[in-house]
Design a protein around this motif. Structure first.
Motif, PDB file in Angstrom:
ATOM      1  N   GLN A 307     126.511  95.397  24.517  1.00 26.46           N
ATOM      2  CA  GLN A 307     126.069  94.853  25.790  1.00 26.46           C
ATOM      3  C   GLN A 307     126.534  93.419  25.964  1.00 26.46           C
ATOM      4  OE1 GLN A 307     124.612  96.347  28.269  1.00 26.46           O
ATOM      5  NE2 GLN A 307     124.401  98.350  27.243  1.00 26.46           N
ATOM      6  N   ALA A 308     126.567  92.717  24.862  1.00 26.73           N
ATOM      7  CA  ALA A 308     126.982  91.309  24.939  1.00 26.73           C
ATOM      8  C   ALA A 308     128.440  91.191  25.354  1.00 26.73           C
ATOM      9  CB  ALA A 308     126.743  90.639  23.607  1.00 26.73           C
ATOM     10  N   GLU A 309     129.301  92.066  24.760  1.00 26.81           N
ATOM     11  CA  GLU A 309     130.726  91.999  25.081  1.00 26.81           C
ATOM     12  C   GLU A 309     131.041  92.552  26.470  1.00 26.81           C
ATOM     13  OE1 GLU A 309     133.066  92.331  20.878  1.00 26.81           O
ATOM     14  OE2 GLU A 309     132.253  94.210  21.681  1.00 26.81           O
ATOM     15  N   CYS A 310     130.217  93.453  26.949  1.00 30.18           N
ATOM     16  CA  CYS A 310     130.504  94.121  28.221  1.00 30.18           C
ATOM     17  C   CYS A 310     129.711  93.544  29.376  1.00 30.18           C
ATOM     18  CB  CYS A 310     130.210  95.610  28.094  1.00 30.18           C
ATOM     19  SG  CYS A 310     131.279  96.453  26.914  1.00 30.18           S
ATOM     20  N   GLN A 311     129.123  92.343  29.163  1.00 29.28           N
ATOM     21  CA  GLN A 311     128.347  91.755  30.247  1.00 29.28           C
ATOM     22  C   GLN A 311     129.284  91.441  31.415  1.00 29.28           C
ATOM     23  OE1 GLN A 311     126.057  88.399  29.045  1.00 29.28           O
ATOM     24  NE2 GLN A 311     124.851  88.370  30.931  1.00 29.28           N
ATOM     25  N   GLY A 312     128.927  91.965  32.570  1.00 29.69           N
ATOM     26  CA  GLY A 312     129.757  91.772  33.765  1.00 29.69           C
ATOM     27  C   GLY A 312     130.848  92.813  33.919  1.00 29.69           C
ATOM     28  N   LEU A 313     130.962  93.714  32.944  1.00 33.33           N
ATOM     29  CA  LEU A 313     131.974  94.762  32.993  1.00 33.33           C
ATOM     30  C   LEU A 313     131.313  96.116  33.226  1.00 33.33           C
ATOM     31  CD1 LEU A 313     134.264  93.739  29.970  1.00 33.33           C
ATOM     32  CD2 LEU A 313     134.648  93.279  32.389  1.00 33.33           C
ATOM     33  N   PRO A 314     132.069  97.103  33.712  1.00 35.38           N
ATOM     34  CA  PRO A 314     131.517  98.453  33.864  1.00 35.38           C
ATOM     35  C   PRO A 314     131.083  98.983  32.515  1.00 35.38           C
ATOM     36  CG  PRO A 314     133.565  98.247  35.086  1.00 35.38           C
ATOM     37  CD  PRO A 314     133.455  97.008  34.259  1.00 35.38           C
ATOM     38  N   SER A 315     129.984  99.719  32.501  1.00 35.75           N
ATOM     39  CA  SER A 315     129.503 100.279  31.243  1.00 35.75           C
ATOM     40  C   SER A 315     130.405 101.393  30.720  1.00 35.75           C
ATOM     41  CB  SER A 315     128.078 100.807  31.422  1.00 35.75           C
ATOM     42  OG  SER A 315     128.053 101.809  32.434  1.00 35.75           O
ATOM     43  N   SER A 316     131.152 102.016  31.607  1.00 36.80           N
ATOM     44  CA  SER A 316     132.055 103.090  31.202  1.00 36.80           C
ATOM     45  C   SER A 316     133.264 103.130  32.146  1.00 36.80           C
ATOM     46  CB  SER A 316     131.343 104.442  31.203  1.00 36.80           C
ATOM     47  OG  SER A 316     130.956 104.797  32.514  1.00 36.80           O
ATOM     48  N   ILE A 317     134.376 103.636  31.593  1.00 35.71           N
ATOM     49  CA  ILE A 317     135.597 103.837  32.403  1.00 35.71           C
ATOM     50  C   ILE A 317     136.079 105.259  32.152  1.00 35.71           C
ATOM     51  CG2 ILE A 317     137.949 103.083  32.870  1.00 35.71           C
ATOM     52  CD1 ILE A 317     137.247 100.347  31.811  1.00 35.71           C
ATOM     53  N   VAL A 318     136.275 105.993  33.228  1.00 35.24           N
ATOM     54  CA  VAL A 318     136.795 107.355  33.149  1.00 35.24           C
ATOM     55  C   VAL A 318     138.211 107.365  33.729  1.00 35.24           C
ATOM     56  CG1 VAL A 318     136.505 109.753  33.869  1.00 35.24           C
ATOM     57  CG2 VAL A 318     134.498 108.349  33.327  1.00 35.24           C
ATOM     58  N   ILE A 392     128.136 101.789  41.772  1.00 28.44           N
ATOM     59  CA  ILE A 392     127.133 100.790  41.385  1.00 28.44           C
ATOM     60  C   ILE A 392     125.752 101.430  41.508  1.00 28.44           C
ATOM     61  CG2 ILE A 392     126.204  98.509  41.863  1.00 28.44           C
ATOM     62  CD1 ILE A 392     128.904  97.851  43.205  1.00 28.44           C
ATOM     63  N   THR A 393     124.998 101.378  40.397  1.00 28.60           N
ATOM     64  CA  THR A 393     123.671 102.003  40.349  1.00 28.60           C
ATOM     65  C   THR A 393     122.594 100.911  40.341  1.00 28.60           C
ATOM     66  OG1 THR A 393     124.547 103.867  39.095  1.00 28.60           O
ATOM     67  CG2 THR A 393     122.158 103.552  39.088  1.00 28.60           C
ATOM     68  N   HIS A 394     121.686 101.014  41.322  1.00 25.51           N
ATOM     69  CA  HIS A 394     120.551 100.080  41.400  1.00 25.51           C
ATOM     70  C   HIS A 394     119.310 100.783  40.842  1.00 25.51           C
ATOM     71  CE1 HIS A 394     122.584  97.119  44.044  1.00 25.51           C
ATOM     72  NE2 HIS A 394     123.262  98.193  44.432  1.00 25.51           N
ATOM     73  N   HIS A 395     118.693 100.175  39.787  1.00 30.19           N
ATOM     74  CA  HIS A 395     117.464 100.699  39.206  1.00 30.19           C
ATOM     75  C   HIS A 395     116.294 100.050  39.933  1.00 30.19           C
ATOM     76  CE1 HIS A 395     119.574 102.606  35.782  1.00 30.19           C
ATOM     77  NE2 HIS A 395     120.427 101.593  35.951  1.00 30.19           N
ATOM     78  N   LEU A 396     115.629 100.838  40.754  1.00 28.36           N
ATOM     79  CA  LEU A 396     114.607 100.285  41.638  1.00 28.36           C
ATOM     80  C   LEU A 396     113.351  99.847  40.872  1.00 28.36           C
ATOM     81  CD1 LEU A 396     114.916 102.839  44.583  1.00 28.36           C
ATOM     82  CD2 LEU A 396     116.059 100.618  44.312  1.00 28.36           C
ATOM     83  N   THR A 397     112.933 100.581  39.894  1.00 29.88           N
ATOM     84  CA  THR A 397     111.689 100.236  39.181  1.00 29.88           C
ATOM     85  C   THR A 397     111.883  99.080  38.216  1.00 29.88           C
ATOM     86  OG1 THR A 397     112.193 101.928  37.531  1.00 29.88           O
ATOM     87  CG2 THR A 397     110.780 102.579  39.381  1.00 29.88           C
ATOM     88  N   MET A 398     113.045  99.057  37.557  1.00 30.10           N
ATOM     89  CA  MET A 398     113.290  97.992  36.573  1.00 30.10           C
ATOM     90  C   MET A 398     114.065  96.822  37.178  1.00 30.10           C
ATOM     91  SD  MET A 398     114.110 100.238  33.144  1.00 30.10           S
ATOM     92  CE  MET A 398     115.245 101.347  33.973  1.00 30.10           C
ATOM     93  N   ASN A 399     114.440  96.947  38.408  1.00 28.64           N
ATOM     94  CA  ASN A 399     115.063  95.866  39.156  1.00 28.64           C
ATOM     95  C   ASN A 399     116.330  95.311  38.456  1.00 28.64           C
ATOM     96  OD1 ASN A 399     115.441  94.136  41.307  1.00 28.64           O
ATOM     97  ND2 ASN A 399     114.111  92.546  40.459  1.00 28.64           N
ATOM     98  N   TYR A 400     117.225  96.203  38.121  1.00 31.73           N
ATOM     99  CA  TYR A 400     118.526  95.749  37.618  1.00 31.73           C
ATOM    100  C   TYR A 400     119.566  96.774  38.056  1.00 31.73           C
ATOM    101  CZ  TYR A 400     119.018  99.141  33.791  1.00 31.73           C
ATOM    102  OH  TYR A 400     119.164 100.289  33.065  1.00 31.73           O
ATOM    103  N   ARG A 401     120.834  96.405  37.862  1.00 31.52           N
ATOM    104  CA  ARG A 401     121.899  97.321  38.285  1.00 31.52           C
ATOM    105  C   ARG A 401     122.960  97.409  37.207  1.00 31.52           C
ATOM    106  NH1 ARG A 401     125.881  94.630  42.826  1.00 31.52           N
ATOM    107  NH2 ARG A 401     126.840  93.052  41.480  1.00 31.52           N
ATOM    108  N   SER A 402     123.685  98.542  37.240  1.00 26.69           N
ATOM    109  CA  SER A 402     124.792  98.772  36.325  1.00 26.69           C
ATOM    110  C   SER A 402     125.932  99.432  37.119  1.00 26.69           C
ATOM    111  CB  SER A 402     124.365  99.669  35.164  1.00 26.69           C
ATOM    112  OG  SER A 402     123.966 100.943  35.654  1.00 26.69           O
ATOM    113  N   SER A 403     127.109  99.469  36.513  1.00 22.91           N
ATOM    114  CA  SER A 403     128.257 100.074  37.211  1.00 22.91           C
ATOM    115  C   SER A 403     129.094 100.880  36.240  1.00 22.91           C
ATOM    116  CB  SER A 403     129.128  98.990  37.859  1.00 22.91           C
ATOM    117  OG  SER A 403     129.726  98.163  36.879  1.00 22.91           O
TER     118      SER A 403
END
Length: 417
Positions: A307-318, A392-403
């Motif tokens: 997570q530290a290295e991928c901060q600001g980057l997509p969590s996965s690439i297909v 881009i995925t918005h997590h409504l309950t935990m109030n964060y997003r990932s891509s």
């Protein structure tokens, strides 16, 4: 028909005075002049008097009352009766010329000597004398004085006639029978069909009759339409063939089908590369496209473990690959992006993150978990387009997003097939 006409000098006018001392006058016919010494009409020699009496290399022959223009080959001879005869050629009937000049009788004391009548010309068979005492050819065909059959055609000749059959027929005794032109040496280059009085030529398939209606010339099928072949039409004598460009093979008679070099094993990819076929060719891509800080988890998926290295980057690439035909009709739906994992209390948005600088694509959202990539401008090939599609995925309950990122490689082929 040329000949010599006999003119007889005659006395026409007699002026007789009631008084004895009044002079006597004479008149000669045309072609004569009065000789006062001999007191008679004398023939005028037009051949001596006129320099150009005859033209075209003809010779001038004088005769009483006129002259005649005859070919150089004409022969003048004396007949048995002592008459001078001009014979231009064997086809002309001889015409007699008087042996002496006609005399103009003198008129006196109220009396007149009447000249003897001229000689009547005798014409050879096939000719008849006209009102000028010239032998003229008899047209037996026009007068009906022939013996041609009803199916024959009459042709007039000098002094006679001939009976001939119409074209396509030949004489058999007194009748005309059909000529089979196709027998023996055929007039047609390919196929001959006999008809009554004629014939018909036909050509082999791929040929057509030339303007002479007997020769055959090749039909250039390739000139008929651009749709004879999908790629290229090659004309050949009596036929044609279709050819396909490199990377394609002929399917049927006119269509070109892409050769899948990756399946046939005709590619040149290394063992650590993946062969990807596209219309008209192939490409070699790394089997492991993942680069740090990503790690390959499946054939075409890379994830970030730190997570530290991928901060600001997509969590996965297909990684995905697709090929399309050149100059495809637009707008066209070409690729659908779909979320692989669905979580509760999340909201997804989609966008084109990179690779759309020229505006050839548009991403249309279908639902919360899918979107469609639309081609808005035709793509000409061969050319490779790399488009990054981001969810881009918005997590409504935990109030964060990932891509997550889908890297789509689009290869446009060189042709529209």
């Amino acid at each position: 028909m040329l000949g010599i006409c006999v003119f007889l000098c005659a006395v026409f006018t007699h002026v007789l005075s009631q008084e004895a001392e009044e002079p006597v006058s004479y008149t000669c016919t045309e072609g004569y002049e009065y000789d006062r010494v001999r007191e008679q009409c004398r023939d005028i020699d037009e051949c001596t008097l006129l320099d150009d009496a005859c033209k075209g290399g003809m010779q001038c022959i004088n005769h009483f009352g006129g002259y005649l223009c005859l070919p150089k080959s004409a022969v003048i001879y004396i007949s048995k009766e002592g008459e001078q005869v001009a014979q231009p050629d064997p086809g002309h009937a001889p015409l007699p010329v008087p042996p002496s000049q006609p005399q103009l009788p003198r008129v006196s004391s109220g009396t007149q000597r009447v000249p003897q009548p001229g000689r009547t010309v005798r014409c050879t068979p096939g000719f008849t004398a006209d009102d000028q005492n010239l032998c003229r050819d008899i047209d037996e065909c026009a007068t009906g004085r022939h013996t041609c059959g009803p199916e024959q055609m009459c042709y007039n000749t000098r002094g006679s006639y001939t009976c001939q059959c119409p074209p396509g027929y030949q004489k058999n005794g007194e009748h005309c029978v059909d000529v089979n032109e196709c027998e023996g040496q055929s007039p047609c280059q390919h196929h001959c069909y006999n008809l009554i009085g004629s014939f018909l030529c036909q050509c082999d398939q791929g040929y057509e009759l030339a303007q002479d209606m007997v020769s055959c010339q090749d039909i250039d099928e390739c000139s008929f339409s651009n749709y004879m072949c999908q790629y290229q039409c090659i004309n050949s004598p009596g036929s044609y063939s279709c050819e396909c460009p490199e990377g394609y093979q002929l399917q049927g008679n006119r269509l070109c089908q892409d050769i899948n070099e990756c399946e046939t094993g005709t590619h040149t990819c290394r063992d650590d590369e993946m062969c990807w076929n596209y219309y008209g060719g192939f490409r070699c891509y790394p089997r492991d496209p993942c680069e740090a800080p990503y790690t390959k988890t499946s054939e075409n998926r890379c994830i970030c473990r730190s997570q530290a290295e991928c901060q600001g980057l997509p969590s996965s690439i297909v990684y995905k690959y697709m090929s399309i035909q050149s100059d495809r009709t637009v707008p066209a739906d070409i690729f659908q992006i779909q979320a692989t994992n669905i979580y509760a209390n999340t909201h997804n948005t989609f966008r084109i993150k990179a690779g759309n600088e020229a505006g050839e694509f548009f991403l249309r959202r279908f639902s919360n978990v899918s979107a469609m990539l639309v081609l808005t401008k035709p793509l000409s090939g061969p050319r490779e387009h790399v488009v990054d599609l981001e969810m881009i995925t918005h997590h409504l309950t935990m109030n964060y997003r990932s891509s997550s990122l889908l890297r789509l490689t689009i290869i446009a082929g060189p042709y529209a097939f």
